[in-house]
Design a protein around this motif. Structure first.
Motif, PDB file in Angstrom:
ATOM      1  N   ARG A 587      34.840  34.906  41.091  1.00 33.24           N
ATOM      2  CA  ARG A 587      36.169  35.530  41.059  1.00 33.24           C
ATOM      3  C   ARG A 587      36.880  35.213  39.742  1.00 33.24           C
ATOM      4  NH1 ARG A 587      38.934  37.387  45.753  1.00 33.24           N
ATOM      5  NH2 ARG A 587      40.819  36.905  44.558  1.00 33.24           N
ATOM      6  N   GLU A 588      36.732  33.989  39.267  1.00 34.51           N
ATOM      7  CA  GLU A 588      37.352  33.641  37.984  1.00 34.51           C
ATOM      8  C   GLU A 588      36.755  34.478  36.850  1.00 34.51           C
ATOM      9  OE1 GLU A 588      36.911  29.452  37.459  1.00 34.51           O
ATOM     10  OE2 GLU A 588      37.989  28.953  39.313  1.00 34.51           O
ATOM     11  N   ALA A 589      35.427  34.687  36.900  1.00 31.96           N
ATOM     12  CA  ALA A 589      34.781  35.514  35.868  1.00 31.96           C
ATOM     13  C   ALA A 589      35.262  36.951  35.940  1.00 31.96           C
ATOM     14  CB  ALA A 589      33.264  35.440  36.025  1.00 31.96           C
ATOM     15  N   LEU A 590      35.597  37.421  37.136  1.00 28.15           N
ATOM     16  CA  LEU A 590      36.079  38.792  37.330  1.00 28.15           C
ATOM     17  C   LEU A 590      37.600  38.848  37.393  1.00 28.15           C
ATOM     18  CD1 LEU A 590      33.577  39.959  40.121  1.00 28.15           C
ATOM     19  CD2 LEU A 590      33.378  40.312  37.653  1.00 28.15           C
ATOM     20  N   GLY A 591      38.257  37.850  36.812  1.00 22.12           N
ATOM     21  CA  GLY A 591      39.709  37.738  36.934  1.00 22.12           C
ATOM     22  C   GLY A 591      40.461  38.973  36.483  1.00 22.12           C
ATOM     23  N   LEU A 592      40.100  39.531  35.335  1.00 24.32           N
ATOM     24  CA  LEU A 592      40.800  40.712  34.841  1.00 24.32           C
ATOM     25  C   LEU A 592      40.613  41.888  35.786  1.00 24.32           C
ATOM     26  CD1 LEU A 592      42.400  42.211  32.699  1.00 24.32           C
ATOM     27  CD2 LEU A 592      40.267  42.611  31.457  1.00 24.32           C
ATOM     28  N   GLN A 593      39.400  42.087  36.265  1.00 28.06           N
ATOM     29  CA  GLN A 593      39.128  43.180  37.208  1.00 28.06           C
ATOM     30  C   GLN A 593      39.972  43.034  38.459  1.00 28.06           C
ATOM     31  OE1 GLN A 593      34.930  43.780  38.442  1.00 28.06           O
ATOM     32  NE2 GLN A 593      35.710  43.802  40.546  1.00 28.06           N
ATOM     33  N   ILE A 594      40.068  41.803  38.988  1.00 32.32           N
ATOM     34  CA  ILE A 594      40.817  41.571  40.226  1.00 32.32           C
ATOM     35  C   ILE A 594      42.306  41.805  40.002  1.00 32.32           C
ATOM     36  CG2 ILE A 594      41.475  39.797  41.896  1.00 32.32           C
ATOM     37  CD1 ILE A 594      38.675  38.593  41.516  1.00 32.32           C
ATOM     38  N   CYS A 595      42.846  41.279  38.894  1.00 33.15           N
ATOM     39  CA  CYS A 595      44.280  41.419  38.651  1.00 33.15           C
ATOM     40  C   CYS A 595      44.674  42.877  38.422  1.00 33.15           C
ATOM     41  CB  CYS A 595      44.687  40.574  37.447  1.00 33.15           C
ATOM     42  SG  CYS A 595      44.576  38.781  37.744  1.00 33.15           S
ATOM     43  N   VAL A 692      44.186  34.653  36.928  1.00 31.77           N
ATOM     44  CA  VAL A 692      45.247  35.193  36.076  1.00 31.77           C
ATOM     45  C   VAL A 692      45.038  34.759  34.633  1.00 31.77           C
ATOM     46  CG1 VAL A 692      47.735  35.180  35.645  1.00 31.77           C
ATOM     47  CG2 VAL A 692      46.876  35.302  37.991  1.00 31.77           C
ATOM     48  N   MET A 693      44.593  33.516  34.437  1.00 34.47           N
ATOM     49  CA  MET A 693      44.339  33.031  33.079  1.00 34.47           C
ATOM     50  C   MET A 693      43.191  33.806  32.430  1.00 34.47           C
ATOM     51  SD  MET A 693      44.800  28.910  33.597  1.00 34.47           S
ATOM     52  CE  MET A 693      44.364  28.581  31.881  1.00 34.47           C
ATOM     53  N   THR A 694      42.189  34.182  33.221  1.00 32.40           N
ATOM     54  CA  THR A 694      41.088  34.983  32.681  1.00 32.40           C
ATOM     55  C   THR A 694      41.581  36.346  32.229  1.00 32.40           C
ATOM     56  OG1 THR A 694      39.519  33.881  34.172  1.00 32.40           O
ATOM     57  CG2 THR A 694      38.829  35.982  33.207  1.00 32.40           C
ATOM     58  N   ALA A 695      42.534  36.906  32.978  1.00 33.65           N
ATOM     59  CA  ALA A 695      43.096  38.200  32.591  1.00 33.65           C
ATOM     60  C   ALA A 695      43.866  38.109  31.292  1.00 33.65           C
ATOM     61  CB  ALA A 695      43.987  38.735  33.712  1.00 33.65           C
TER      62      ALA A 695
END
Length: 709
Positions: A587-595, A692-695
């Protein structure tokens, strides 16, 4: 040496058609000697016989897809021979007597009908009559009939094209056939359509050839007599005798191949889609009942009693037909008796504890099935539009794009145990949703745009997808409802929308190890390194990958970016394969996609933040089962009620302001927060600070408030 010869023969084969086409064109321009003309005419007869036999042994008309072009080629070849023979007759006939004319085939065909008469004049008349009869048979009977059948077949093929394609799509959506089988069926139907469309025009070549033969024959006769009298110094009677006999031979020689090709055209356009050739079909259909032959034979025998009829021949022929009919009946009775014995043996075996047929030890359930009450069957009826089938196909396509999950085929069946207007959607035999609709009516929902006083009266109901109040209205009220501001939905859309939401919410249940294996195999074609690292280097099992993907789908996170997911698993492959930890890392790796799923049009993400003290309290009450099952929060009853109450109040406040229910919390407790409130507050979105930080700067974060329990 052998390979060189094979290569040479292959080159000859590749260019043979082109060479033949050039030869035919040259025949129209260059004089052909008599011997060569005989050889070419023999070839024309052989070609027409071969075409006829190929048609007879071709089960399905469209299997002989080159037939329309073969007709064109054969027609042009025959006309070129007519031109060559006309040139030879006009230039050589007055120089030689009939017996010494250089073209043997012309004389041979002429002698067939003119040589056995008592005098030459009678022979010429007989020959001309036979030629005219052949022209009439070919023009009025065979060619005209074949042209009409070709026209009708082409019209019906084109008219039924959409219906046939829709039927294939229906079978594909229902799971009766695979994608490959659907493509093969559509390709076969397209070949049929192309064939009959081409045949509609190709049959005109045949009819045109007959008309051309009439003109050529008249020209041969008239121009020949004029040439013989004016140039060859022949008297009219001699010229008429020579040129008429040669003209008849030329006409018959040209019409025989043309007649065979016309016959072949009629056979192929009147065929069907059976996989059996004509001989097998006739054998099966003409030996289905022996009574037909017995009655026919008896009729011939009775005719022998009429005075003046050939009594002996009728009795012999009728007796043979009766015997043939009895033979057919005897074989049918023997076959029926054998079948009864087999059924009796199978029944005895079953009664003795055996099984009359093989039964699979496991009867698999349909992955996905939609069961309909009998009143809803018209929604999938091909003759009534089958609106629902196209919607189901679209659902599968949209789910693949949205979630990255290829949805199994949805089997649509009728279920007489359901109410007439009821439908049920099942996942592996377990019902996931059920509702009732009214065919012929429309569901209207007030989304807030209906002004007070503009409400429309209708039968009260509830939308099965979003559980909001709605009403049923008739077709007559539809326009008024739309004008008043209602959201108006027809029955197929209601079912399709309901299915879409069920599939989204149960995507984790639909994904299994077999689907995971298919996904990995597909990715390996383009990214073999990451797949090898995950499966071979760090030895992830399909079950472990399945749990990670299911964890993502359970919270509506698309797994379409499977490469990034596998790379993340590889990055943490040296650590113990705890699926709950791995889900958070992915989920952290896909952070931008999720946000980006939850931002507004200005890319602003509005959230409720979990207080630090509450996060610490949740961590203190975490229970991590030793059997590897999902961790959970074990609050005491008082703290549990306070936690649920605090979250519920905070979410209610943001919902009133039309914000999405999103909670932002530390990554260590994100999964615990979600699992603790999912049952009481389904649909709540929980994201971590790490996501959120990944985004990064791609989104703007807005804190609406804090949850403190």
């Amino acid at each position: 040496m052998a390979s060189r010869l094979s290569s040479y023969l292959k080159n000859v084969q590749n260019h043979a058609v082109a060479a033949a086409a050039i030869l035919v064109i040259l025949m129209l321009l260059i004089p052909v000697p008599g011997v060569m003309l005989d050889l070419l005419m023999i070839g024309n007869i052989a070609l027409s016989v071969v075409i006829l036999l190929v048609v007879l042994y071709t089960p399905k008309a469209s299997d002989f897809s080159s037939f329309p072009r073969v007709i064109l080629f054969a027609t042009l070849y025959g006309l070129a021979l007519n031109v060559c023979s006309t040139r030879l007759i006009l230039t050589k006939a007055f120089k030689f007597s009939y017996d010494k004319f250089p073209a043997q085939m012309l004389k041979a065909f002429s002698s067939i009908v003119t040589g056995n008469a008592d005098n030459p004049t009678t022979g010429l008349v007989i020959g001309m009559v036979i030629f005219i009869i052949l022209i009439i048979i070919q023009t009025i009977v065979i060619t005209k009939g074949a042209s009409r059948v070709s026209e009708v077949a082409a019209r019906f093929s084109l008219d039924s094209m959409n219906t046939k394609f829709f039927a294939v799509d229906s079978e594909l959506s229902s799971g009766y056939i695979t994608d490959e089988q659907a493509r093969e069926k559509k390709a076969s139907m397209q070949r049929d359509i192309d064939f009959y469309s081409s045949m509609d025009g190709a049959s005109k070549f045949v009819s045109g050839n007959v008309k051309a033969a009439i003109f050529i024959t008249v020209i041969d006769l008239v121009a020949g007599i004029i040439t013989g009298v004016a140039i060859g110094d022949l008297d009219f009677g001699t010229a008429a005798n020579i040129y008429s006999r040669l003209t008849i031979g030329d006409g018959l020689l040209g019409q025989l191949p043309s007649l065979l090709i016309s016959f072949a055209t009629g056979l192929i356009v009147t065929g069907n889609s059976s996989e059996e050739n004509l001989g097998d079909q006739l054998k099966k259909q003409f030996t289905s009942d022996g009574h037909v032959y017995i009655i026919s034979g008896a009729t011939l025998i009775l005719m022998a009693l009429i005075p003046g009829f050939p009594h002996l021949l009728l009795v012999i022929f009728g007796g043979l037909i009766v015997a043939f009919g009895y033979n057919i009946m005897r074989k049918k009775e023997a076959s029926f008796a054998k079948k009864l014995e087999e059924e009796k043996a199978a029944k005895e075996k079953t009664q003795n504890g055996g099984s009359g047929e093989e039964v699979s030890p496991v009867v698999p359930l349909d992955d996905l099935s939609l069961e309909l009450g009998f009143a809803l069957i018209p929604l999938v009826d091909q003759q009534k539009g089958a609106e629902l089938l196209e919607r189901v196909k679209r659902i599968r396509r949209e789910a693949a794009l949205d979630l990255g999950l290829v949805i199994p085929k949805i089997r649509i069946v009728d279920n007489m145990t359901l109410d007439a207007n009821e439908y049920s959607f099942k996942i592996r035999g377990i019902e996931a949703g059920r509702s009732t609709i009214k065919p012929g009516f429309y569901m209207c929902m007030n989304t807030g745009s209906v002004a007070p006083g503009d409400e429309i009266k209708g039968e009260a109901t509830v939308d099965p997808t979003f559980c909001v109040p709605a009403i049923w209205v008739s077709e007559d009220q539809r326009a008024d409802a739309e004008k008043a501001g209602y959201a108006v939905v027809d029955p197929p859309t209601i079912i399709a929308t309901h299915l879409t939401e069920i599939i989204r919410s149960h995507a984790a249940d639909i994904l299994g190890r077999q689907e995971v294996s298919a996904i990995i195999s597909k990715i390996k074609e383009t990214n073999p390194v990451v797949v090898d690292e995950v499966l071979t280097t760090y030895k992830y099992t399909y079950g472990e990958i399945e749990k990670v993907l299911q964890g993502l789908l359970k919270e509506q996170v698309s797994i379409r970016n499977i490469v990034a997911i596998l790379e993340t698993l590889a990055n943490y492959g040296m650590f113990p394969h705890n699926p709950w930890v791995l889900i958070e890392k992915v989920r952290e790796a896909l952070g931008l996609q999720i946000c980006l799923q939850y931002v507004d049009q200005d890319r602003k993400l509005s959230v409720l933040q979990l207080s630090q003290s509450t996060a610490e309290k949740i961590l203190q009450h975490e229970v991590d089962p030793k059997d590897g099952s999902e961790p959970f929060v074990a609050f005491d009853p008082v703290d549990g009620r306070n936690w649920i109450s605090s979250v519920s109040a905070a979410l209610a406040a943001v919902r009133d302001k039309n914000y999405l229910p999103i909670i932002l919390c530390p990554g260590e407790v994100r999964h615990l927060v979600h699992s603790s409130i999912d049952r009481e507050m389904p649909g709540t979105i929980v994201i971590s600070i790490n996501e959120v930080m990944t985004a990064g700067n791609n989104i703007k974060l807005e804190i609406l408030g804090e949850i403190n329990a």
